[in-house]
Structure formats: structure tokens, C-alpha cells
Scaffold this active site. Structure first.
Site, PDB file in Angstrom:
ATOM      1  N   THR A  86       0.781  -1.068  -0.127  1.00  0.00           N
ATOM      2  CA  THR A  86      -0.057  -0.051   0.015  1.00  0.00           C
ATOM      3  C   THR A  86       0.932   1.232  -0.024  1.00  0.00           C
ATOM      4  O   THR A  86       2.136   1.212   0.435  1.00  0.00           O
ATOM      5  CB  THR A  86      -0.803   0.078   1.398  1.00  0.00           C
ATOM      6  OG1 THR A  86       0.016   0.111   2.459  1.00  0.00           O
ATOM      7  CG2 THR A  86      -1.803  -1.004   1.357  1.00  0.00           C
ATOM      8  N   ASP A  87       0.128   2.503  -0.468  1.00  0.00           N
ATOM      9  CA  ASP A  87       0.854   3.755  -0.177  1.00  0.00           C
ATOM     10  C   ASP A  87       0.839   3.631   1.537  1.00  0.00           C
ATOM     11  O   ASP A  87      -0.219   3.293   2.023  1.00  0.00           O
ATOM     12  CB  ASP A  87       0.182   4.722  -0.840  1.00  0.00           C
ATOM     13  CG  ASP A  87       1.074   6.119  -1.034  1.00  0.00           C
ATOM     14  OD1 ASP A  87       2.090   6.024  -0.215  1.00  0.00           O
ATOM     15  OD2 ASP A  87       0.775   6.633  -1.897  1.00  0.00           O
ATOM     16  N   TRP A  88       1.413   4.755   1.749  1.00  0.00           N
ATOM     17  CA  TRP A  88       1.499   4.848   3.437  1.00  0.00           C
ATOM     18  C   TRP A  88       0.231   5.150   3.953  1.00  0.00           C
ATOM     19  O   TRP A  88      -0.557   6.215   3.501  1.00  0.00           O
ATOM     20  CB  TRP A  88       2.630   5.792   3.702  1.00  0.00           C
ATOM     21  CG  TRP A  88       3.873   5.197   4.026  1.00  0.00           C
ATOM     22  CD1 TRP A  88       4.620   5.312   5.240  1.00  0.00           C
ATOM     23  CD2 TRP A  88       4.717   4.132   3.161  1.00  0.00           C
ATOM     24  NE1 TRP A  88       5.861   4.668   5.238  1.00  0.00           N
ATOM     25  CE2 TRP A  88       5.599   4.013   4.098  1.00  0.00           C
ATOM     26  CE3 TRP A  88       4.344   3.304   2.153  1.00  0.00           C
ATOM     27  CZ2 TRP A  88       6.856   2.844   3.412  1.00  0.00           C
ATOM     28  CZ3 TRP A  88       5.039   2.566   1.857  1.00  0.00           C
ATOM     29  CH2 TRP A  88       6.442   2.208   2.423  1.00  0.00           C
TER      30      TRP A  88
END
Length: 783
Positions: free
Chosen positions: A273-275
């Protein structure tokens, strides 16, 4: 150097194999893990965010700072010999802390390379791969396993806050430049994470926005670059984006992450995932988003509970863990590869300088204003002349040791700078910067200081004493917010006044004016360009920007950068201007579990469909300020008529053109192949880029033959009803040119019958029909 490149090439093949072929060992390790260890392994170890999140917030978890300033780490299982892997930003160079506690005098600077848009503007995949090799060497020597780069989202609208990280408005350019960068970085035995997959074309409400678009636009524009990159470079990881696409978060969508990415494209790595991306850890596990970053204790607990309660099949968890291990077993941490903490920053600075000069674009050059002769005295105006912007903010920033300003670069090249102006600007900038409030958090983009307005006396004196005037217009952008039209895309009143006053004063003395654009994205040029004799688009060239500009204006290097994004004559000419960045669905701000605002629930409809960038301008005959592919040189090139290998397409066809330098200076030319396809069942753009190549440095009189090949993939368009890439039978026209407007020669060939190039799955359809732009409509009257 040649031996080094050969060595790195060998390492690339060695480590690519290691990183992608450990399934047997990975399955063995999974079988030895406890359920708790598996649940922890698919969740990162947390993240420290200075000034943004209190240390007691649940997101922090157990953070291991193996490399200070890294974005995150994976979970370690010492009893099985599995160490933490380190993940760090970013697209323009490694982003880690430049200093560390208890290590006085020791520094850990990284090279600030040119931003993505500049690198793509080189149109040189070999050069981009060299940049990648240098960047990857720093990743390895600082003990990092995966760099969270490159980024290749589409320049849908000039106001996109992170456009500087991205390569182009065109997926063909984006995909091939990305593949070159990935192959370069991973030649060092470290990994990449290509991002943001997909449809992440704005910062406004990025965590909550629903991107609504047609299957064809999704496939042809917003996924195509990722597809090219995956198939040509097989990156270690892919990063899912924050947004929804047609109602589903990308990190929770099995159609995107499993059906398309793995089954159709053959991706072998893992997805992260993106953060803090997404909302449902269980849905992410089922979708094929193997690891959640940076990770929270709540996510781990949710996954563990879901398996115990039968809501998540443990086999799904096992597969996700195996996919992560299959990559990380080839990492530097697992293989205990030694690192020095001392990459060759001097050598990399030279590569950064070369790349910067190759990607800067000469937009205008009336009367051969440039290059300058020797012994020229220069009056430099504009704050940014003295305080150059190396790159954007946020995760795309780099902690470099220095940035060479325009005036320092010009002085280094032997030019004389007006000492009075130098003193005035340096004093003014220091005073105004001291007035700025401290950053609220480390990613914050501070407002620029006001533009200094020189007095009439100073202006008159400068025009009398100096040979030429340089005016620098600077812009910066980054994460969390998109750009604005006022005082950003459009120049401020103070900047317009500065250009007007300087040009009037210098032209009155028969002297010329050069405008330098130091920005990561497109700005308006129509309001002022007629007052400049030359315009150099310097982009954001990294730490060696000033030296690179000096190389160009001195004639040491002949400009060869070409635009990979269109400069419109009017912002309202862009079809995306009607709906960027979308509309809010609620007036209540949503807060993240970590305690910071995410924005408003919103949606944005991509009504322009496939007509993005030059596809729109050429199809609807709208004149831009500077066309896609545009860029001037100090020399001239003659192109032979294009020759095709056959009159009928059978599997592939080649186009050949001979380019001759007919001018007086050595230079490089970019050959661009556009294709006009027959409109049958599917409506087609007027032309689409399907090939490009940059010549070597050609001396006056020297020539080079360029050959470009088309396969069925380049002929095909996405047929939504058939769920397939289809090349329709009919007459295809190859257009060879130096921009989307400047076509040098054409040739046609026949495709006798339709070809189904690839069958796809019928997935990711919009929930409701979209009224898209088509060529029968007047685009200036809306949709």
C-alpha cells in the site's frame, strides 16, 4: 566506467534472478511460521513522522530505524533468519536523514537527481538507466533494500501537485522511461516500487477521492504505462494508490491487483500500500495487496482475528507472505550484502548534471539569443536566480549536500554577474526567509517569499552595464496539495511586472532577455513570452541545476530536451479543467486513525476519456502554446523521408529515417513516431506516440539512421465491449516528426483484417455510464 557498467549489468541479471525465483524457500519458511508471525509479516513496522503524529499514536507501532529517515521496515523473524527489509523514498533520489544521532561530523547525503518530468524530457532511455544505476548504488551503499520509486502517474492536469515526480501525459513515454529507471536501479541488487497504481492524478482528497473513468481510458491511458513497465522490467514491487477507481479502493480491488496486474500482465513481485492507504485490511489481503505500509497494530490484530474467525482464509495469508518472501529473499538485507555508507557522490553528481542538461528544453530562441559568447556580463533577476529549486517537496524530496544556483553555475562557467544585483538579492532573500514561520511538519510546502522589485535606478544601471538579462521564474509543489491557478500556474502580478520592466529596459538598450523557468510542472507562458528573446525550461534539475543551465547557455551542451507534456495556450483549453480536482460529496473533513486530516469524500469524473494531452489538442485542432515533443536546438537537422519495411502489416513493421546534422554545432535530435489509426468501430485520436529514439551526438555533417519497430501491441486500441485489445483492419499512417505538431514525413501501410491482440477480463467498469468527450462534439462548449 565501462567496466563498472558491465559489472552492474551482470549484477542486474544475478539479483533479478535472486529476487524473483525463491518460491521453494519462501514456501518452506511460511510453513514454519506461526499464525501470529504471518499476520505480523504482512504489516509493516510503523513509522515516525516528526511534527505530525504524537509518539503515542497507534500508527507508530514498533519502529526500527535501521536507516535513519527511511520510510518504513518490514517485520523480522530472527528465529527463521528473516531480517527487517528497509524501504525508503524517493523518485528523484534516496530520501534518508543526512545526519544521525551520536555521529558528529558524519553525513549521509544522497544525490538529488533531476525530477521525473525532466528525465523523461531527455527521451533517452539509456541515460535514464544510467541515472538509475547511480541511484541504485546509493540505495545499496546506504543499506536500503527497496526504493519507493519510480512514479509514473499521468499528467492529466497541470495543477497536479506531484506532476514533477511523474514522467509525462503519455503512457508510452511513461512506461519506457520507467522500465529504464527500474532496470538501472535494480542492477545493484536492490528493489523498486513503481507507483501509484493507479489513477492517482491529484493530491486534493487523494485518500478519499473516487476516480470515475471508462474502461477504455483506464486501460489505454492510466494503466498502459504500468503495463509496459511491468513487462519490460519486472519491478520487485508495485505500490497501490490511495484513491478509489470506479467505487473501489485500489488497494482493495482484486480486479486491479490480481486479475490485471498478475493474471494479464504476469507480475511476479509483491504489492504494497501507499502509506496508510485503504481502509479494510482484510479486503486488501484478499485483493492481493500483500503488505500494508507503514503498518499499524490494529491492522495486524484485524488480520489475525479474521483468520481465527474464518473471515480470511489462511491460505490467502500464506500466499501473501510467500510473495513477499519470494522477493525479499533476494534482498541485500537477507543476503547480508555489505554496504559502505559512502556511495560515490562526486561521480553521481556528474551524472545528475549530464541528465539535467539533456532534459532541459529550449522553448524559444529568437535571433540565436543563445548560446552566449564569452566574456558576457549578466544581470540576473528573480529570487530564484539566486535560490534555485532542485526538486519538489514531500516524499519526492532529497536531502542533498548542496544545490548549485543559477548565478553560481554561471559564475562557474566564467560569466560575470552583476555584483550590485547579487548583493541586493542575497540581502533581500535572507531577510524574507527569516520572516517565514517554521514548518508545521516536515513535508509542508512553505509559501514562497515575495518577489523582489528592483528600483528604477538599479534596473537602469543593470541595463547599461550588462550584456544580457536573465529572469528566473521559480515554482515548487509536492504532497498533500495541488497547485493553484492564481500566482502559481499563472504568474503573479509582481512577476509579470518584473518581466515587463526588465525587457523594456534592456530592449531599449538593444540588449536581450532570457527567461529561465525553474519548475516541476507546466506554467502559463502566453501572457509574457513575447517579451522574452529566449526561454529555457530548466525544470527542476537536481543539485547540479545551475551548472547544467550554464552548460546549455554557454554552448558547451546543445539543447536536446523535448517536452513530454503539452503547454496549453489557455488553461481552459484543457478538457480536464472542467472537473479538476472533482467535487466534494460531504462538507465534513475525515480524520485518519493517526490523527491528521485526510480531506473530504469526493469524486472526479474523467470525462475527457482517452483525450489527454496532445491526443486532445491534435484531435480537436486546438493550438497549444508549446506542443508535446517540442524543443529547439542550436543546430539544424535534415530528415530523410520515412521508409517502411513493407506495405502490408504482418506481425511487425519497421520505419526507418536518416537524420543529418546540417548546422554548425554538434547536437542530438529526437525522432518521434506517431501513428494515425483507422476509425472503425472505435473512435481514434488523430495521432498517438508509438515509438521514439534519440540520436547520438552528431557532429556537423554527420548522420545517423534511426529504425523504429511497430508490433501489434502498438496498433491496438482497447475495445470495451469485446474486453480486448484490438487492431482494426484498414490504413495506418506513420508520422515521423520532432513534435506532435511538426511532422516531417508520413508513410502508410495496410492491415488486412482485425487482429485481437490480447483478450482481457471484463473488470473495473464504472458504476454508471459516463458522458465522455468525442470528436463530434465542440470541446469548448463543455460536455
Amino acid at each position: 566506467m565501462k567496466q563498472l557498467l558491465l559489472s552492474l549489468t551482470f549484477c542486474f541479471f544475478l539479483f533479478s534472478s535472486l529476487a524473483q525465483d525463491h518460491s521453494v524457500k519462501a514456501r518452506e519458511l511460511v510453513s514454519k511460521m506461526t499464525l501470529e508471525e504471518k499476520a505480523q509479516f504482512v504489516v509493516g513496522m510503523g513509522m515516525n513522522i516528526p511534527g505530525l503524529i504524537n509518539s503515542g499514536a497507534p500508527v507508530v507501532g514498533q519502529t526500527l530505524d535501521k536507516v535513519a529517515g527511511a520510510a518504513g521496515t518490514t517485520f523480522s523473524i530472527p528465529r527463521l533468519g528473516i531480517p527487517n527489509a528497509v524501504l525508503a523514498d524517493g523518485p528523484a533520489g534516496l530520501r534518508i536523514n543526512p545526519t544521525r544521532e551520536n555521529e558528529p561530523g558524519q553525513t549521509y547525503f544522497a544525490t538529488a537527481f533531476p525530477v521525473g518530468t525532466l528525465l523523461a524530457s531527455t527521451w533517452d532511455t539509456e541515460l535514464v538507466q544510467k541515472v538509475g544505476i547511480a541511484m541504485g548504488e546509493e540505495v545499496k551503499e546506504y543499506g536500503v533494500d527497496v526504493i519507493l520509486a519510480p512514479a509514473l502517474n499521468i499528467h492529466r492536469n497541470p495543477l497536479g501537485g506531484r506532476n514533477f515526480e511523474y514522467y509525462s501525459e503519455d503512457p508510452f513515454v511513461s512506461g519506457h522511461i520507467t522500465a529504464a529507471m527500474v532496470n538501472g536501479i535494480e542492477s545493484n541488487g536492490v528493489g523498486t516500487s513503481i507507483k501509484h497504481f493507479a489513477g492517482n492524478n491529484q493530491e486534493t482528497n487523494r485518500n478519499l477521492v473516487n476516480t470515475i473513468l471508462s474502461e477504455r481510458a483506464l486501460r489505454e491511458i492510466y494503466l498502459r504505462g504500468f503495463e509496459i513497465a511491468v513487462k519490460k522490467s519486472q519491478p520487485w514491487t508495485v505500490m497501490s494508490s490511495y484513491n478509489k477507481i470506479n467505487g473501489v479502493y485500489t488497494s482493495e480491488d482484486p480486479a486491479l491487483l490480481t486479475t490485471i496486474l498478475r493474471q494479464e500482465w504476469g507480475f511476479k513481485g509483491f504489492v504494497m500500500t501507499d502509506w496508510f492507504g485503504g481502509t479494510d485490511a482484510i479486503a486488501q489481503m484478499k485483493a492481493g495487496n500483500e503488505i500494508l505500509m507503514p503498518g499499524t497494530p490494529d491492522q495486524m490484530k484485524a488480520i489475525l482475528t479474521a483468520v481465527k474467525e474464518g473471515k480470511l482464509d489462511e491460505k490467502v495469508l500464506d500466499l501473501n507472505v510467500e510473495r513477499i518472501l519470494n522477493v525479499l529473499l533476494g534482498s541485500v538485507s537477507y543476503n547480508k550484502v555489505s554496504f559502505s555508507n559512502k556511495p560515490d557522490l562526486k561521480a553521481h553528481a556528474l551524472i545528475a548534471r549530464t541528465a539535467a542538461a539533456e532534459g532541459m528544453v529550449l522553448l524559444k530562441n529568437e535571433g540565436m539569443t543563445l548560446p552566449l559568447g564569452e566574456n558576457k556580463s549578466i544581470a540576473a533577476f528573480g529570487n530564484t536566480s539566486y535560490d534555485f529549486i532542485s526538486g519538489g517537496t514531500g516524499s519526492g524530496d532529497v536531502n542533498e549536500a548542496y544545490t548549485v544556483s543559477l548565478v553560481d553555475g554561471l559564475k562557474n562557467a566564467g560569466f560575470m554577474m552583476d555584483p550590485s544585483l547579487l548583493a541586493q538579492y542575497e540581502k533581500f532573500i535572507k531577510q524574507e526567509k527569516a520572516k517565514l514561520p517554521p514548518k508545521k511538519f516536515f513535508f509542508e510546502l512553505q509559501a514562497p517569499i515575495p518577489e523582489m522589485s528592483p528600483s528604477e535606478a538599479a534596473l537602469k544601471s543593470a541595463a547599461e552595464k550588462n550584456s544580457i538579462a536573465f529572469i528566473t521564474i521559480g515554482r515548487n509543489a509536492g504532497e498533500f496539495q495541488d497547485r493553484k491557478k492564481e500566482n502559481d500556474y499563472f504568474l503573479s502580478d509582481a512577476e509579470l511586472e518584473l518581466i515587463d520592466r526588465v525587457s523594456t529596459a534592456f530592449h531599449a538598450k538593444g540588449k536581450k532577455v532570457v527567461v529561465i523557468i525553474n519548475t516541476g510542472g507546466v506554467i502559463d507562458v502566453t501572457a509574457w513570452r513575447n517579451k522574452a528573446d529566449a526561454i529555457l525550461l530548466a525544470w527542476q534539475g537536481g543539485q547540479e541545476s545551475g551548472n547544467a543551465v550554464a552548460d546549455l547557455v554557454s554552448g558547451k551542451v546543445t539543447p536536446s530536451g523535448r517536452l513530454t507534456t503539452t503547454f496549453p495556450a489557455n488553461y481552459d483549453d484543457l478538457p480536464s479543467s472542467r472537473n479538476f480536482p472533482g467535487r466534494n460529496l460531504s462538507n465534513e473533513i475525515v480524520m485518519s486513525p493517526a490523527g491528521f486530516p485526510l480531506g473530504f469524500p469526493s469524486e472526479v469524473v474523467y470525462q475527457e476519456g482517452i483525450y489527454v494531452g496532445y491526443r486532445y489538442f491534435t484531435s480537436f485542432q486546438v493550438k497549444p502554446a508549446y506542443a508535446f515533443g517540442h524543443g529547439l536546438s542550436y543546430t539544424q537537422f535534415k530528415w530523410s523521408p520515412v521508409k517502411l519495411s513493407a506495405k502490408n502489416f504482418s506481425g511487425r513493421i519497421t520505419a526507418t529515417v536518416e537524420v543529418t546534422n546540417t548546422g554548425k554545432m554538434a547536437g542530438k535530435e529526437v525522432v518521434q513516431l506517431y501513428l494515425s489509426a483507422p476509425s472503425g468501430v472505435l473512435e481514434k485520436p488523430a495521432l498517438e506516440l508509438k515509438g521514439f529514439a534519440k540520436t547520438r551526438l552528431l557532429k556537423p555533417g554527420e548522420k545517423q539512421v534511426i529504425t523504429l519497430t511497430l508490433t501489434p501491441e502498438e496498433l491496438a486500441s482497447y475495445h470495451t465491449d469485446a474486453a480486448a485489445w484490438v487492431a482494426e483492419g484498414g490504413t495506418y499512417t506513420i508520422k515521423i516528426g520532432s513534435s506532435s505538431e511538426n511532422i516531417r514525413s508520413t508513410a502508410s501501410f495496410q492491415l488486412e483484417k482485425n487482429i485481437i491482440v490480447q483478450k482481457c477480463h471484463k473488470v473495473m467498469s464504472p458504476q454508471q455510464p459516463i458522458k465522455e468527450l468525442n470528436q463530434k462534439e465542440n470541446p469548448l462548449r463543455g460536455f
